[in-house]
Design a protein around this motif. Structure first.
Motif, short mmCIF file in Angstrom:
data_model
loop_
_atom_site.label_atom_id
_atom_site.label_comp_id
_atom_site.label_asym_id
_atom_site.label_seq_id
_atom_site.Cartn_x
_atom_site.Cartn_y
_atom_site.Cartn_z
N ARG A 1 12.30 3.97 -6.92
CA ARG A 1 10.63 4.43 -6.49
C ARG A 1 10.72 5.15 -7.92
O ARG A 1 9.74 5.16 -8.19
N ALA A 2 11.67 6.21 -8.06
CA ALA A 2 11.77 6.61 -9.88
C ALA A 2 11.88 6.55 -10.65
O ALA A 2 11.62 6.62 -11.98
N GLY A 3 11.91 4.73 -10.69
CA GLY A 3 11.57 3.48 -12.08
C GLY A 3 13.25 3.07 -12.48
O GLY A 3 13.15 2.75 -13.64
N GLY A 4 14.62 3.68 -11.59
CA GLY A 4 15.58 3.54 -12.14
C GLY A 4 16.20 1.95 -11.86
O GLY A 4 15.37 0.97 -11.00
N LEU A 5 17.64 1.63 -11.91
CA LEU A 5 17.70 0.83 -11.49
C LEU A 5 19.74 0.60 -10.56
O LEU A 5 20.29 1.44 -10.81
N VAL A 6 19.45 0.19 -9.91
CA VAL A 6 20.64 -0.21 -8.35
C VAL A 6 21.29 -1.18 -8.63
O VAL A 6 19.93 -2.15 -8.43
N ALA A 7 22.52 -1.92 -8.25
CA ALA A 7 22.78 -3.15 -7.87
C ALA A 7 23.82 -3.19 -6.86
O ALA A 7 23.46 -2.52 -6.55
N PHE A 8 23.17 -4.33 -5.77
CA PHE A 8 22.67 -4.39 -4.79
C PHE A 8 24.05 -5.95 -4.56
O PHE A 8 23.25 -6.36 -4.04
N PRO A 9 24.78 -5.79 -2.75
CA PRO A 9 24.41 -6.81 -2.52
C PRO A 9 23.35 -8.24 -1.70
O PRO A 9 22.83 -6.49 -1.55
N THR A 10 23.79 -9.06 -1.83
CA THR A 10 23.27 -9.95 -1.40
C THR A 10 23.79 -11.03 -0.30
O THR A 10 24.95 -11.26 -0.83
N GLU A 11 23.56 -11.86 0.22
CA GLU A 11 24.53 -13.06 0.79
C GLU A 11 24.94 -13.65 -0.07
O GLU A 11 25.73 -14.58 0.31
N THR A 12 23.87 -14.01 -1.64
CA THR A 12 24.70 -14.67 -2.77
C THR A 12 25.40 -14.32 -3.54
O THR A 12 26.90 -14.74 -3.62
N VAL A 13 24.62 -13.24 -4.25
CA VAL A 13 25.63 -12.83 -5.50
C VAL A 13 24.95 -11.44 -5.54
O VAL A 13 23.85 -11.29 -4.60
N TYR A 14 26.11 -10.24 -6.15
CA TYR A 14 25.31 -9.41 -6.43
C TYR A 14 23.73 -8.92 -7.08
O TYR A 14 23.64 -9.85 -8.47
N GLY A 15 22.70 -7.94 -6.41
CA GLY A 15 21.48 -8.39 -7.82
C GLY A 15 21.36 -6.88 -8.29
O GLY A 15 21.89 -6.18 -8.28
N LEU A 16 20.80 -6.65 -9.61
CA LEU A 16 20.30 -5.56 -10.57
C LEU A 16 19.03 -5.39 -9.97
O LEU A 16 17.82 -6.20 -10.62
N GLY A 17 18.49 -4.18 -9.39
CA GLY A 17 17.23 -4.07 -9.25
C GLY A 17 16.51 -3.47 -9.63
O GLY A 17 17.29 -2.44 -9.80
N GLY A 18 15.36 -3.59 -9.94
CA GLY A 18 14.21 -2.29 -10.43
C GLY A 18 13.16 -3.24 -9.41
O GLY A 18 12.93 -3.52 -8.52
N ASP A 19 12.06 -1.78 -9.44
CA ASP A 19 10.87 -1.83 -8.73
C ASP A 19 9.74 -3.40 -9.42
O ASP A 19 9.80 -3.11 -10.85
N ALA A 20 9.48 -3.52 -8.95
CA ALA A 20 9.31 -5.28 -9.09
C ALA A 20 7.42 -5.13 -9.58
O ALA A 20 7.53 -6.17 -10.48
#
Ligand code: AMP
Ligand code: MG
Length: 349
Positions: free
Chosen positions: A26-45
């Motif tokens: 929410r503050a505009g940063g980046l977080v990597a997270f697990p999913t059922e496929t591979v790890y994602g590199l997330g940000g506010d879309a």
């Protein structure tokens, strides 16, 4: 930048950690997270600055669009101009799960997120920690795979850390992922639905829901002059550091040929790795021989593929060989990734 690490098991999300992870997005940063496929590199879309940061952290060309992850079907309405019946049908059958749909984008989605396209890729993952994180993040998380561009997609938090430590705010460690290959991508913006990237949801499974479906002809072939419809598929993805060649044919001829080529390469001073199956692992002579799983167990092969490619990199192997796999069912996805890793170098025996 100092990267924070938290653990969150798949089934019992770490609530406090995930709340903090959501705050970072929410503050505009980046977080990597697990999913059922591979790890994602997330940000506010919905934040174009966040999408820019994703490209920068990955070292990814910015014409390669991101997938927007949601945590309930109705959130798709905000992202998409108009939802066709096929999207409802596919969601009913496969969401939450490893399927990404391409649809006409709404004005809410910045072009930075879609790589300049008027379409948006949407996925509703099934992984409980991923869903809790997306919810905490405000509902719309743009995320490509959490690898540096050109590296195999990460299937554990350790592999994410190898590529992303110091480049992003947080990594959520959810252990090993289940599937190990990226989501199936289906384009619903044309006259006929088209598979742009094969995955765990197979062509046959999609056909059972949609009836006729087309497949991008560059999926398993290097089609001269043809441009893949998913911009990301044109890059030499999943590239190991060593030069990989696939050898295809009947089992004995393949093991013999790979041993022959491996011996030649060793004699020339190369460090040689072989991707073998449980059935053949003892038949090879090379510096490093990896058993990727039983030949008939395509789920195991998919699950192990990227880890094996990364291990080859760690061992600094310079010449690699792999057996070919059947292309039925999920084998289509396995061979699609393997052919890319090999730059379409295939020897038939
Ligand atoms: P990754 O997140 O690393 O799995 O990569 C995302 C993939 O989705 C890339 O191959 C992109 O090119 C593809 N993709 C994302 N958005 C679109 C879109 N709007 N149209 C076609 N392909 C897309
Ligand atoms: Mg990727």
């Amino acid at each position: 930048m100092k990267t924070r690490y938290i653990r969150s098991d798949a089934d019992t999300p770490n609530e406090e950690g995930i709340r903090q992870a959501g705050g970072i997005i929410r503050a505009g940063g980046l977080v990597a997270f697990p999913t059922e496929t591979v790890y994602g590199l997330g940000g506010d879309a919905l934040n174009k600055e966040s999408s820019r940061k994703i490209y920068e952290a990955k070292g990814r060309p910015s014409d390669n669009p991101l997938i927007v992850h949601i945590c309930r079907f109705s959130d798709m309405e905000k992202l998409v101009e108009r939802i066709p019946q096929a999207a409802y049908d596919l969601a009913e059958a496969f969401w939450p799960g490893p399927l990404t749909m391409i649809l006409p984008k709404s004005d809410a989605v910045p072009y930075e997120t879609t790589g300049g396209l008027d379409t948006v890729a949407v996925r509703f993952p099934s992984h409980p920690a991923a869903r809790a994180f997306i919810e905490a993040a405000g509902g719309y998380v743009a995320a490509p795979s959490a690898n540096r561009s050109g590296r195999p997609s990460p299937t554990t938090a350790k592999y994410v850390a190898e590529d992303m430590d110091g480049r992003i705010d947080m990594i959520i460690d959810g252990g090993e992922v289940g599937i190990g290959l990226e989501s199936t991508i289906v384009d619903l913006t044309g006259e006929m639905p088209m598979i742009l990237r094969p995955g765990y949801i197979t062509q046959e499974m999609l056909q059972n829901v949609l009836g006729e479906i087309a497949a991008d002809k560059t999926m398993l072939k290097e089609a001269a002059g043809a441009r893949p419809k998913a911009p990301g598929m044109k890059y030499r993805h999943y590239a190991p550091k060593g030069v990989l060649t696939i050898v295809e044919g009947n089992r004995d001829a393949v093991t013999q040929k790979i041993n022959e080529l491996a011996a030649q390469a060793s004699a020339a001073g190369e460090k040689v790795g072989v991707i073998a199956t449980r059935e053949t692992v003892d038949a090879y002579h090379a510096d490093c021989v990896k058993n990727i799983g039983p030949r008939a167990d395509e789920a195991a092969i998919a699950h192990n593929l990227y880890a094996v490619l990364r291990e080859f990199d760690d061992e600094e192997l310079t010449v690699l060989f792999s057996e070919a796999f059947d292309t039925a069912g999920m084998g289509q996805a396995i061979m699609n990734r393997l052919l890319k890793a090999a730059g379409h170098r295939v020897i038939r025996v």
